[in-house]
Motif scaffolding. Structure first.
Motif, short mmCIF file in Angstrom:
data_model
loop_
_atom_site.label_atom_id
_atom_site.label_comp_id
_atom_site.label_asym_id
_atom_site.label_seq_id
_atom_site.Cartn_x
_atom_site.Cartn_y
_atom_site.Cartn_z
N ASP A 1 0.82 -1.21 0.00
CA ASP A 1 0.00 0.00 0.00
C ASP A 1 0.85 1.26 0.00
O ASP A 1 0.34 2.36 0.20
CB ASP A 1 -0.95 0.02 1.20
CG ASP A 1 -0.22 -0.05 2.54
OD1 ASP A 1 1.03 -0.08 2.56
OD2 ASP A 1 -0.90 -0.08 3.58
N GLN B 1 -8.45 12.08 -6.32
CA GLN B 1 -9.15 10.85 -6.68
C GLN B 1 -10.43 11.21 -7.39
O GLN B 1 -11.28 11.92 -6.83
CB GLN B 1 -9.45 10.02 -5.43
CG GLN B 1 -10.18 8.71 -5.72
CD GLN B 1 -10.45 7.91 -4.44
OE1 GLN B 1 -9.64 7.91 -3.53
NE2 GLN B 1 -11.59 7.25 -4.39
N GLN C 1 -7.50 1.42 1.08
CA GLN C 1 -8.04 0.46 0.13
C GLN C 1 -8.81 1.17 -0.99
O GLN C 1 -8.75 0.77 -2.16
CB GLN C 1 -8.95 -0.54 0.85
CG GLN C 1 -8.21 -1.57 1.67
CD GLN C 1 -7.27 -2.41 0.81
OE1 GLN C 1 -7.64 -2.90 -0.26
NE2 GLN C 1 -6.04 -2.57 1.27
N GLU C 2 -9.51 2.23 -0.63
CA GLU C 2 -10.24 3.00 -1.64
C GLU C 2 -9.29 3.65 -2.63
O GLU C 2 -9.54 3.66 -3.85
CB GLU C 2 -11.10 4.08 -0.96
CG GLU C 2 -11.94 4.90 -1.93
CD GLU C 2 -12.77 5.96 -1.24
OE1 GLU C 2 -13.43 6.75 -1.95
OE2 GLU C 2 -12.77 6.00 0.00
N GLN C 3 -8.19 4.20 -2.13
CA GLN C 3 -7.21 4.83 -3.00
C GLN C 3 -6.50 3.80 -3.88
O GLN C 3 -6.21 4.07 -5.06
CB GLN C 3 -6.19 5.61 -2.17
CG GLN C 3 -6.77 6.84 -1.51
CD GLN C 3 -5.84 7.44 -0.46
OE1 GLN C 3 -4.95 6.77 0.05
NE2 GLN C 3 -6.07 8.70 -0.13
N LEU C 4 -6.23 2.63 -3.33
CA LEU C 4 -5.62 1.56 -4.12
C LEU C 4 -6.53 1.14 -5.27
O LEU C 4 -6.07 0.92 -6.40
CB LEU C 4 -5.31 0.36 -3.23
CG LEU C 4 -4.15 0.52 -2.25
CD1 LEU C 4 -4.14 -0.63 -1.24
CD2 LEU C 4 -2.81 0.56 -3.01
N GLN C 5 -7.81 1.05 -4.99
CA GLN C 5 -8.77 0.71 -6.03
C GLN C 5 -8.83 1.79 -7.09
O GLN C 5 -8.89 1.52 -8.30
CB GLN C 5 -10.16 0.49 -5.42
CG GLN C 5 -11.24 0.13 -6.44
CD GLN C 5 -10.92 -1.13 -7.20
OE1 GLN C 5 -10.49 -2.12 -6.62
NE2 GLN C 5 -11.13 -1.09 -8.53
N SER D 1 -5.77 1.54 -9.37
CA SER D 1 -5.85 0.45 -10.33
C SER D 1 -6.91 0.69 -11.39
O SER D 1 -6.85 0.12 -12.48
CB SER D 1 -6.13 -0.87 -9.60
OG SER D 1 -7.43 -0.87 -9.02
N SER D 2 -7.88 1.57 -11.09
CA SER D 2 -8.97 1.85 -12.03
C SER D 2 -8.71 3.09 -12.88
O SER D 2 -9.58 3.48 -13.68
CB SER D 2 -10.29 2.05 -11.26
OG SER D 2 -10.60 0.91 -10.49
#
Length: 211
Positions: free
Chosen positions: A107, A145, A179-183, A186-187
């Motif tokens: 992360d 984001q 986790q939201e930022q990681l998603q 990746s998106s």
């Protein structure tokens, strides 16, 4: 390093080919995988951007080695910053460009980037704050984001080192992503934007893309 250079060479070669097609067709812009290259983008800048991306990714790798955090999968990202990606009431008047490289381990995200040819110095949020002010916005270069068609929520301020002219410089940052930022990363929904005194709402913007 040879593999990185080849990948980035192919990436920029594709951009150059699209710029040529734009000039031939007189289309206003080109969009490929969320990267929009303005018609005025100079082909002579492609070599510089390529060099910046290679150097930025090399620096992120060096930081990982120094921190001994290379265990686990390593993901690398690049972002080409240009004015056509900016979402603002008035289109930025600028010939600026920028490039960022990033590496993700677990992360942990490490970012290195460059900018050149700004229209004016970076916006100073101490003297020209948002309304209401946000104490976390400590520089004119940020990570946000959001989708490419919107102005997404502010996430982090990057550390900026401008040169004497204030129109060119570097930025960097190290962050532990949620986790939201990681998603979002990746998106294709995590991006860098840059604000100047002349273009307060944004002069450059570029989406992080995996390669």
């Amino acid at each position: 390093m040879n593999r990185k250079r080849q990948i980035l060479f192919n990436f920029l070669l594709g951009v150059a080919a699209c710029v040529l097609l734009i000039n031939l067709s007189s289309a206003p812009s080109f969009s490929n995988s969320a990267i929009s290259v303005p018609q005025a983008f100079q082909a002579s800048n492609l070599d510089l951007i390529n060099q910046q991306l290679v150097a930025n990714l090399s620096e992120t790798d060096d930081i990982l080695m120094a921190q001994n955090t290379t265990a686990g999968p390593i993901m690398r990202y690049v972002a080409v910053l240009n004015k056509n990606n900016v979402i603002a009431p008035t289109a930025p008047s600028s010939s600026a460009f920028g490039a960022a490289g990033a590496v993700l381990v677990g992360d942990r995200l490490i970012v290195k980037g460059d900018f050149s040819n700004l229209s004016s110095a970076l916006r100073d949020y101490a003297t020209d704050p948002l309304d209401p002010p946000n104490p976390n916005i400590t520089s004119g270069v940020h990570i946000h984001q959001g989708e490419s068609t919107t102005n997404g929520a502010f996430q982090y301020a990057l550390d900026v080192t401008p040169d004497a002219s204030q129109l060119k410089g570097r930025f960097s940052g190290e962050y532990t992503l949620t986790q939201e930022q990681l998603q979002a990363l990746s998106s294709g929904n995590l991006y860098v934007d840059l604000h100047t005194q002349m273009n307060r709402a944004g002069e450059l913007r570029g989406v992080f893309q995996a390669y």
